[in-house]
Design a protein around this motif. Structure first.
Motif, PDB file in Angstrom:
ATOM      1  N   LYS A 294      -5.332 -18.646  -4.165  1.00 39.95           N
ATOM      2  CA  LYS A 294      -4.266 -18.970  -5.135  1.00 39.95           C
ATOM      3  C   LYS A 294      -4.583 -18.495  -6.541  1.00 39.95           C
ATOM      4  O   LYS A 294      -3.751 -17.899  -7.217  1.00 39.95           O
ATOM      5  CB  LYS A 294      -4.063 -20.489  -5.180  1.00 39.95           C
ATOM      6  CG  LYS A 294      -3.110 -21.002  -4.146  1.00 39.95           C
ATOM      7  CD  LYS A 294      -2.368 -22.253  -4.676  1.00 39.95           C
ATOM      8  CE  LYS A 294      -1.449 -22.808  -3.624  1.00 39.95           C
ATOM      9  NZ  LYS A 294      -2.182 -23.414  -2.482  1.00 39.95           N
TER      10      LYS A 294
ATOM     11  N   ASP B 296       7.674  -8.258   5.753  1.00 43.48           N
ATOM     12  CA  ASP B 296       7.226  -7.671   4.481  1.00 43.48           C
ATOM     13  C   ASP B 296       5.705  -7.767   4.300  1.00 43.48           C
ATOM     14  O   ASP B 296       5.186  -7.518   3.217  1.00 43.48           O
ATOM     15  CB  ASP B 296       7.961  -8.320   3.296  1.00 43.48           C
ATOM     16  CG  ASP B 296       7.768  -9.832   3.247  1.00 43.48           C
ATOM     17  OD1 ASP B 296       7.170 -10.390   4.203  1.00 43.48           O
ATOM     18  OD2 ASP B 296       8.203 -10.452   2.266  1.00 43.48           O
ATOM     19  N   SER B 297       4.989  -8.110   5.358  1.00 40.60           N
ATOM     20  CA  SER B 297       3.523  -8.142   5.273  1.00 40.60           C
ATOM     21  C   SER B 297       2.999  -6.823   5.830  1.00 40.60           C
ATOM     22  O   SER B 297       2.656  -6.706   7.007  1.00 40.60           O
ATOM     23  CB  SER B 297       2.987  -9.334   6.078  1.00 40.60           C
ATOM     24  OG  SER B 297       1.609  -9.474   5.832  1.00 40.60           O
TER      25      SER B 297
ATOM     26  N   ARG C 246      -2.270 -17.495   7.057  1.00 44.17           N
ATOM     27  CA  ARG C 246      -1.328 -18.609   6.941  1.00 44.17           C
ATOM     28  C   ARG C 246      -0.514 -18.729   8.229  1.00 44.17           C
ATOM     29  O   ARG C 246       0.128 -19.734   8.485  1.00 44.17           O
ATOM     30  CB  ARG C 246      -0.416 -18.438   5.721  1.00 44.17           C
ATOM     31  CG  ARG C 246       0.430 -17.178   5.694  1.00 44.17           C
ATOM     32  CD  ARG C 246       1.259 -17.118   4.404  1.00 44.17           C
ATOM     33  NE  ARG C 246       2.427 -16.257   4.540  1.00 44.17           N
ATOM     34  CZ  ARG C 246       2.421 -14.930   4.396  1.00 44.17           C
ATOM     35  NH1 ARG C 246       1.300 -14.302   4.077  1.00 44.17           N
ATOM     36  NH2 ARG C 246       3.536 -14.238   4.541  1.00 44.17           N
TER      37      ARG C 246
ATOM     38  N   MET D 264       0.610  -9.320   1.146  1.00 36.20           N
ATOM     39  CA  MET D 264       0.694 -10.484   2.042  1.00 36.20           C
ATOM     40  C   MET D 264       2.136 -10.795   2.458  1.00 36.20           C
ATOM     41  O   MET D 264       2.368 -11.216   3.575  1.00 36.20           O
ATOM     42  CB  MET D 264       0.046 -11.724   1.414  1.00 36.20           C
ATOM     43  CG  MET D 264       0.700 -12.214   0.146  1.00 36.20           C
ATOM     44  SD  MET D 264      -0.161 -13.626  -0.589  1.00 36.20           S
ATOM     45  CE  MET D 264       0.390 -14.968   0.445  1.00 36.20           C
ATOM     46  N   GLY D 265       3.097 -10.514   1.563  1.00 39.77           N
ATOM     47  CA  GLY D 265       4.503 -10.772   1.856  1.00 39.77           C
ATOM     48  C   GLY D 265       4.817 -12.256   1.820  1.00 39.77           C
ATOM     49  O   GLY D 265       3.901 -13.084   1.725  1.00 39.77           O
ATOM     50  N   ASN D 266       6.106 -12.600   1.873  1.00 40.76           N
ATOM     51  CA  ASN D 266       6.414 -14.039   1.937  1.00 40.76           C
ATOM     52  C   ASN D 266       7.483 -14.394   2.965  1.00 40.76           C
ATOM     53  O   ASN D 266       7.852 -15.541   3.116  1.00 40.76           O
ATOM     54  CB  ASN D 266       6.747 -14.622   0.544  1.00 40.76           C
ATOM     55  CG  ASN D 266       7.767 -13.761  -0.181  1.00 40.76           C
ATOM     56  OD1 ASN D 266       8.641 -13.196   0.478  1.00 40.76           O
ATOM     57  ND2 ASN D 266       7.629 -13.643  -1.492  1.00 40.76           N
ATOM     58  N   ASP D 267       7.927 -13.395   3.722  1.00 41.65           N
ATOM     59  CA  ASP D 267       8.914 -13.641   4.765  1.00 41.65           C
ATOM     60  C   ASP D 267       8.221 -14.287   5.975  1.00 41.65           C
ATOM     61  O   ASP D 267       7.140 -13.842   6.369  1.00 41.65           O
ATOM     62  CB  ASP D 267       9.525 -12.288   5.166  1.00 41.65           C
ATOM     63  CG  ASP D 267      10.777 -12.468   5.963  1.00 41.65           C
ATOM     64  OD1 ASP D 267      11.854 -12.330   5.378  1.00 41.65           O
ATOM     65  OD2 ASP D 267      10.664 -12.752   7.183  1.00 41.65           O
ATOM     66  N   ALA D 268       8.858 -15.312   6.549  1.00 41.58           N
ATOM     67  CA  ALA D 268       8.238 -16.011   7.686  1.00 41.58           C
ATOM     68  C   ALA D 268       8.121 -15.111   8.912  1.00 41.58           C
ATOM     69  O   ALA D 268       7.252 -15.306   9.767  1.00 41.58           O
ATOM     70  CB  ALA D 268       9.045 -17.247   8.029  1.00 41.58           C
TER      71      ALA D 268
ATOM     72  N   ASN E 141      -3.831 -14.056   1.270  1.00 39.47           N
ATOM     73  CA  ASN E 141      -3.834 -13.285   0.022  1.00 39.47           C
ATOM     74  C   ASN E 141      -3.691 -11.790   0.298  1.00 39.47           C
ATOM     75  O   ASN E 141      -3.911 -11.327   1.418  1.00 39.47           O
ATOM     76  CB  ASN E 141      -5.104 -13.552  -0.820  1.00 39.47           C
ATOM     77  CG  ASN E 141      -6.411 -13.288  -0.102  1.00 39.47           C
ATOM     78  OD1 ASN E 141      -7.093 -14.222   0.340  1.00 39.47           O
ATOM     79  ND2 ASN E 141      -6.768 -12.027   0.037  1.00 39.47           N
ATOM     80  N   ASP E 142      -3.302 -11.047  -0.740  1.00 37.16           N
ATOM     81  CA  ASP E 142      -3.284  -9.582  -0.653  1.00 37.16           C
ATOM     82  C   ASP E 142      -4.728  -9.083  -0.528  1.00 37.16           C
ATOM     83  O   ASP E 142      -5.662  -9.783  -0.943  1.00 37.16           O
ATOM     84  CB  ASP E 142      -2.734  -8.973  -1.960  1.00 37.16           C
ATOM     85  CG  ASP E 142      -1.256  -9.251  -2.186  1.00 37.16           C
ATOM     86  OD1 ASP E 142      -0.579  -9.736  -1.275  1.00 37.16           O
ATOM     87  OD2 ASP E 142      -0.789  -8.961  -3.322  1.00 37.16           O
TER      88      ASP E 142
END
Ligand code: ADP
Ligand code: DP6
Ligand code: CO
Length: 364
Positions: free
Chosen positions: A237, A187-188, A29, A179-183, A38-39
């Motif tokens: 997803k 956290d990935s 991403r 995968m994390g979600n911090d830009a 994805n993880d």
């Protein structure tokens, strides 16, 4: 600061095994930070069989950063190498070696250059995750040399910026890349799901079908899939989040039937995504139909036994990774492979590599 006129050299060597994903990473991403869609979950292999050995050195006499891969000099100018070097240098601490009279202060590390020599004891860029072992080893060795005090999770976020799959090679055993979600990507990171002593019945056999460099690198292949494959987005997803939970449970409970079903299905879906890409990518059919024959052979065997005995998975290349549920099955598997698919100089199949899961605690 160390006297730059002095002629000293400080050297660190590290060894890191490769890892094979059982739930695949395929798609980013964020291309620069290498953040996945994805993880993923992988098994770290036994370092005696497939591993990278990297030596890093620093000396006042080095005039620029240089790197040799398998004996040939390669450029370090690419963004990925530069990110890893920058991130490690920015976390360096003081290094002192009284015997040699060396003292490098943390603020002086960017005044020194490094030389890096790395060897893979298995084919490079052939779909056996050389980028995973290679970049994990590079980051680990540099971190040791520069006395970086970060934990393995933080180092994994740096290795990730060299090659996504590399973050998982810093741990032994079963490893998840969250995968994390911090830009920012902080956290990935990779986390160890179970260490190398967990489920040590498993035996891994790799059919080295081709040591040739693949035509489409993983980086290019997944970029094209992200841009053109609707299946990739559905997979990321709707499919992988559930599979990750099921795989974690299967690993925890040493549930081989579920582990094998998820591993094989995920490998097949990853290759379906490659086929769904425009233009399609044929990693499994690069050299011959032997991979399809191996899949058929395992599927038939598993059906005839009533419960799975062997799991198969293929990365972005034609080489088969087979996971046998125990040593007895591994012996039978090897007999069958040697009978039906004998290595021969006239064919692409040149060897079988047999190994355990990682026997390493951590990288190093
Ligand atoms: P693979 O399936 O082998 O991981 P990739 O296309 O993902 O193939 O990555 C191959 C690239 O990884 C190589 O061209 C090289 O740039 C890098 N690489 C492989 N081994 C090493 C190593 N030991 N040290 C540094 N970089 C490496
Ligand atoms: C099929 O980690 O090699 O092996 O992040 O662009 O360097 P980059 O790609 P890479 O991709 C690995 C893809 C895979 C699956 C996996 O290891 O999860
Ligand atoms: Co790779």
């Amino acid at each position: 600061m160390a006297d730059k006129s002095q002629n000293w050299i400080l050297i660190v060597t590290a060894q890191t095994p490769t890892n094979i994903a059982v739930i695949k990473y395929w798609g980013k991403r964020d291309e620069t930070l290498i953040l996945p869609v994805n993880d993923s979950i992988s098994v770290t292999l036994d370092p005696n069989h497939l591993c990278t050995t990297t030596t890093v050195a620093v000396s006042p006499s080095f005039e620029k950063d240089r790197m040799w891969l398998n004996g040939k000099e390669i450029s370090l100018s690419g963004d990925r190498f530069q990110s890893c070097l920058r991130e490690i240098r920015s976390r360096a601490s003081d290094v002192e070696d009284e015997e040699k009279g060396i003292c490098i202060r943390k603020q002086d590390w960017d005044k020194f250059h490094v030389h890096i020599a790395s060897y893979n004891n298995f084919p490079t860029a052939a779909g056996l995750a050389s980028s995973a072992a290679g970049l994990a080893c590079l980051v680990f060795a540099l971190a040791k040399l520069m006395n970086v005090k970060e934990d393995l999770g933080q180092l994994s976020a740096i290795a990730r910026q060299g090659s996504g799959s590399a973050c998982r090679s810093l741990y032994g055993g079963f490893v998840k890349w969250v995968m994390g979600n911090d830009a920012s990507g902080s956290d990935s990171i990779a986390v160890q799901l179970a260490n190398e002593t967990h489920w040590d019945d498993l035996v891994i056999i790799i059919a080295v079908v081709s040591s040739r460099q693949k035509e489409t690198s993983s980086t290019t292949g997944m970029r094209e899939s992200v841009e053109t494959s609707p299946l990739l987005h559905h997979r990321a997803k709707e499919v992988v989040p559930k599979r990750i939970l099921q795989m974690q449970e299967a690993i925890q409970n040493r549930d081989f039937p579920s582990f094998a079903r998820l591993t094989c299905t995920d490998s097949n879906q990853f290759h379906a995504v490659c086929l769904d890409t425009r233009p399609p990518i044929f990693y499994m059919n690069d050299t011959s139909h032997r991979q399809v024959l191996i899949i058929n052979c395992i599927e038939k065997w598993n059906r005839s036994e009533g419960t799975p005995q062997v799991a198969y998975t293929f990365d972005a290349g034609p080489n088969a990774v087979l996971i046998a549920r125990n040593r007895n099955v591994a012996t039978l598997l090897l007999q069958r492979l040697l009978f039906y698919f004998p290595p021969h100089p006239d064919t692409e199949l040149n060897s079988y590599v047999i190994g355990d899961k990682s026997i390493l605690q951590d990288a190093g």
